[in-house]
Design an enzyme around this catalytic site. Structure first.
Site, PDB file in Angstrom:
ATOM      1  N   HIS A 173       4.046   1.312  -8.167  1.00 57.90           N
ATOM      2  CA  HIS A 173       2.993   0.301  -8.025  1.00 57.90           C
ATOM      3  C   HIS A 173       2.024   0.345  -9.218  1.00 57.90           C
ATOM      4  O   HIS A 173       1.608  -0.689  -9.724  1.00 57.90           O
ATOM      5  CB  HIS A 173       2.181   0.559  -6.752  1.00 57.90           C
ATOM      6  N   GLY A 211       0.804  -1.226   0.000  1.00 60.72           N
ATOM      7  CA  GLY A 211       0.000   0.000   0.000  1.00 60.72           C
ATOM      8  C   GLY A 211       0.832   1.268   0.000  1.00 60.72           C
ATOM      9  O   GLY A 211       2.028   1.237  -0.267  1.00 60.72           O
ATOM     10  N   GLN A 246      14.477  -9.452  -3.856  1.00 59.14           N
ATOM     11  CA  GLN A 246      13.167 -10.078  -3.631  1.00 59.14           C
ATOM     12  C   GLN A 246      12.689 -10.799  -4.894  1.00 59.14           C
ATOM     13  O   GLN A 246      12.237 -11.950  -4.845  1.00 59.14           O
ATOM     14  CB  GLN A 246      12.169  -8.993  -3.231  1.00 59.14           C
ATOM     15  N   GLY A 295       8.350  -5.703  -8.854  1.00 58.05           N
ATOM     16  CA  GLY A 295       9.236  -4.651  -9.336  1.00 58.05           C
ATOM     17  C   GLY A 295      10.707  -5.010  -9.209  1.00 58.05           C
ATOM     18  O   GLY A 295      11.139  -5.627  -8.233  1.00 58.05           O
ATOM     19  N   GLN A 296      11.458  -4.579 -10.199  1.00 54.72           N
ATOM     20  CA  GLN A 296      12.920  -4.729 -10.186  1.00 54.72           C
ATOM     21  C   GLN A 296      13.551  -3.838  -9.102  1.00 54.72           C
ATOM     22  O   GLN A 296      14.690  -4.013  -8.724  1.00 54.72           O
ATOM     23  CB  GLN A 296      13.449  -4.364 -11.584  1.00 54.72           C
ATOM     24  N   LYS A 297      12.760  -2.893  -8.588  1.00 50.55           N
ATOM     25  CA  LYS A 297      13.242  -2.050  -7.475  1.00 50.55           C
ATOM     26  C   LYS A 297      13.751  -2.928  -6.331  1.00 50.55           C
ATOM     27  O   LYS A 297      14.757  -2.651  -5.706  1.00 50.55           O
ATOM     28  CB  LYS A 297      12.096  -1.148  -6.996  1.00 50.55           C
ATOM     29  N   MET A 327      11.300   5.495  -6.767  1.00 52.48           N
ATOM     30  CA  MET A 327      10.079   5.677  -5.971  1.00 52.48           C
ATOM     31  C   MET A 327       9.981   4.590  -4.908  1.00 52.48           C
ATOM     32  O   MET A 327      10.299   3.425  -5.151  1.00 52.48           O
ATOM     33  CB  MET A 327       8.852   5.600  -6.878  1.00 52.48           C
ATOM     34  N   SER A 367       7.528   3.853  -1.027  1.00 55.20           N
ATOM     35  CA  SER A 367       6.607   4.376  -0.008  1.00 55.20           C
ATOM     36  C   SER A 367       7.403   5.000   1.127  1.00 55.20           C
ATOM     37  O   SER A 367       6.945   5.917   1.801  1.00 55.20           O
ATOM     38  CB  SER A 367       5.733   3.240   0.530  1.00 55.20           C
TER      39      SER A 367
HETATM   40  P1  AMP Z   1       5.948  -2.564  -1.697  1.00 57.19           P
HETATM   41  O1  AMP Z   1       4.597  -1.962  -1.561  1.00 57.19           O
HETATM   42  O2  AMP Z   1       7.059  -1.618  -1.407  1.00 57.19           O
HETATM   43  O3  AMP Z   1       6.077  -3.891  -0.980  1.00 57.19           O
HETATM   44  O4  AMP Z   1       6.109  -2.911  -3.236  1.00 57.19           O
HETATM   45  C1  AMP Z   1       5.164  -3.684  -3.931  1.00 57.19           C
HETATM   46  C2  AMP Z   1       5.689  -4.008  -5.299  1.00 57.19           C
HETATM   47  O5  AMP Z   1       5.956  -2.773  -6.002  1.00 57.19           O
HETATM   48  C3  AMP Z   1       7.025  -4.773  -5.287  1.00 57.19           C
HETATM   49  O6  AMP Z   1       7.019  -5.734  -6.322  1.00 57.19           O
HETATM   50  C4  AMP Z   1       8.042  -3.693  -5.549  1.00 57.19           C
HETATM   51  O7  AMP Z   1       9.232  -4.158  -6.144  1.00 57.19           O
HETATM   52  C5  AMP Z   1       7.271  -2.789  -6.503  1.00 57.19           C
HETATM   53  N1  AMP Z   1       7.837  -1.441  -6.504  1.00 57.19           N
HETATM   54  C6  AMP Z   1       8.060  -0.648  -5.425  1.00 57.19           C
HETATM   55  N2  AMP Z   1       8.649   0.501  -5.812  1.00 57.19           N
HETATM   56  C7  AMP Z   1       8.812   0.425  -7.156  1.00 57.19           C
HETATM   57  C8  AMP Z   1       9.370   1.295  -8.134  1.00 57.19           C
HETATM   58  N3  AMP Z   1       9.903   2.478  -7.830  1.00 57.19           N
HETATM   59  N4  AMP Z   1       9.356   0.886  -9.426  1.00 57.19           N
HETATM   60  C9  AMP Z   1       8.838  -0.335  -9.767  1.00 57.19           C
HETATM   61  N5  AMP Z   1       8.298  -1.192  -8.890  1.00 57.19           N
HETATM   62  C10 AMP Z   1       8.285  -0.818  -7.605  1.00 57.19           C
END
Ligand code: AMP
Length: 286
Positions: free
Chosen positions: A37, A31, A153, A147-149, A184, A186
Site C-alpha cells: 500500500h 486498510g 481488478q 496494485g498489479q497484485k 504482501m 493484509s
Molecule cells: P487492499 O487493501 O488489499 O484492497 O489493496 C488496496 C490496493 O493495494 C489495491 O490496489 C491492491 O492491488 C494494492 N496492493 C495490495 N497488495 C499489494 C502488493 N503486495 N503490492 C502492490 N500493491 C498491492
C-alpha cells in the site's frame, strides 16, 4: 493530515485542492496497510499534488461466506503510516455513510469479471467497481493508483474507465513482496507458520517461470500449467490447492490458446487455498 469521515468533507477538500490548482491523487485501500500500500502512496505522490487514501473494508465485495467480519483492521496504525508517507488526507467512512442504508444501484462488468476470481467470487467485482466508482466521484480524483497484485481488478477498473469515459488517469503499480518473496497482503496475517512455508511455493514457482521466460517462450500454455501445478501443489506435497491457473492476455483476460506458444503481455495468475486462507499471485511474462 486530515482524517475525513463523510463524503461531503472529502468533496469539499477535493474542491479546495482543485481551486488551488492542485492535482488530486487517490489510493483506495481496505486498510491494515503494508509496504505494498505504501508503494502506491509514493507513486501517487509523484503523480499528483495532494494524495488522499481511502480506508474502507467494503462490505459489498465480500460474499456471504467470506471474511468481511474478521478482515484485519487497525486504524490507528494505518493513520500513522499514511501520515509518515506525506498523505494529505485519509477518507475513513463507515458503511452507513458510504451506502446511505438503502443504495440500490450497482456497476456490473460482463466479461473480464466472469473468469478467474469471478468464478468463485461472483459478486466481488461488482462490489469493487461500485465502490471504486463512488470513490472516484467523491474524491474528484485526477489520478488513482492500483496494485498489479490484484491484476484482474486492475484490468476490470481500466475497462470501466475506458467504457464509461471516466475522466481519471489510472496507474498500475508493481507487486511488492516480503523478503521471502511472498506477495504482501493484509490477509497474510491469517497464515500459520505451516501455511506460510507451504505458500512460498507459489512465488517461487511463478518467479522462476518469469525469470526463465525468454528461453521458454516456446512452451505451450498446457506445459506452463503443468509446471505450475508441479511447482505449487507438488512442491507443497498437496498442502496448497490451486483454485485456478490463468494464462491470459493481461488487458483482455482472454485465455491464450492451449497449444500455441506464448506471446508478449501475458499474465500468469493463480488463486490457491493455503490451509484456511485463499491467496492470489501473478507474474507478467513476455
Ligand atoms: P487492499 O487493501 O488489499 O484492497 O489493496 C488496496 C490496493 O493495494 C489495491 O490496489 C491492491 O492491488 C494494492 N496492493 C495490495 N497488495 C499489494 C502488493 N503486495 N503490492 C502492490 N500493491 C498491492
Amino acid at each position: 493530515m486530515k482524517v475525513l469521515r463523510t463524503k461531503q468533507e472529502v468533496s469539499a477538500w477535493a474542491d479546495e485542492q482543485h481551486k488551488n490548482g492542485l492535482k488530486v491523487g487517490l489510493v483506495p485501500t481496505m486498510g491494515y496497510l503494508h509496504e505494498g500500500h505504501l508503494s502506491l502512496m509514493r507513486i501517487a505522490r509523484k503523480n499528483s499534488d495532494a494524495v488522499i487514501v481511502s480506508i474502507f473494508v467494503n462490505p459489498t465485495q465480500f460474499g456471504p461466506n467470506e471474511d468481511f467480519e474478521k478482515y484485519p483492521r487497525d486504524e490507528e496504525r494505518d493513520l500513522a503510516l499514511c501520515e509518515a508517507e506525506g498523505v494529505a488526507a485519509v477518507f475513513a467512512p463507515n458503511p452507513q455513510e458510504m451506502y446511505c442504508g438503502d443504495s440500490s444501484v450497482v456497476l456490473q462488468e460482463n466479461k473480464l469479471s466472469k473468469v478467474m476470481c469471478g468464478i468463485s467470487r461472483p459478486i466481488h467485482f461488482s462490489g469493487v467497481l461500485t465502490v471504486v466508482n463512488k470513490l472516484f466521484n467523491i474524491s474528484r480524483a485526477d489520478v488513482a493508483v492500483f496494485g498489479q497484485k490484484d491484476a484482474q481488478q486492475l484490468a476490470i477498473i481500466r475497462r470501466m474507465v475506458r467504457d464509461l469515459d471516466m475522466p481519471i488517469k489510472l496507474i498500475g503499480a508493481p507487486i511488492v513482496r516480503e523478503s521471502d518473496n511472498l506477495a504482501m497482503s493484509s490477509r497474510n496475517t491469517y497464515l500459520s507458520a505451516e501455511d506460510r512455508a507451504a505458500a512460498l511455493n507459489i512465488s517461487k514457482t511463478l518467479l522462476a517461470l518469469q525469470a526463465e521466460w525468454p528461453c521458454n517462450a516456446s512452451w505451450t500454455t498446457e506445459q506452463v500449467k503443468q509446471r505450475i501445478t508441479e511447482g505449487i501443489e507438488g512442491g507443497s506435497n498437496g498442502y496448497v490447492k490451486l483454485e485456478y491457473i490463468a494464462i491470459v492476455d493481461a488487458d483482455k483476460l482472454e485465455e491464450r490458446d492451449a497449444s500455441a506458444s506464448l506471446t508478449s503481455n501475458t499474465l500468469v495468475a493463480i488463486a490457491a487455498q493455503v490451509g484456511k486462507t485463499r491467496l492470489i499471485d501473478n507474474v507478467l511474462v513476455g
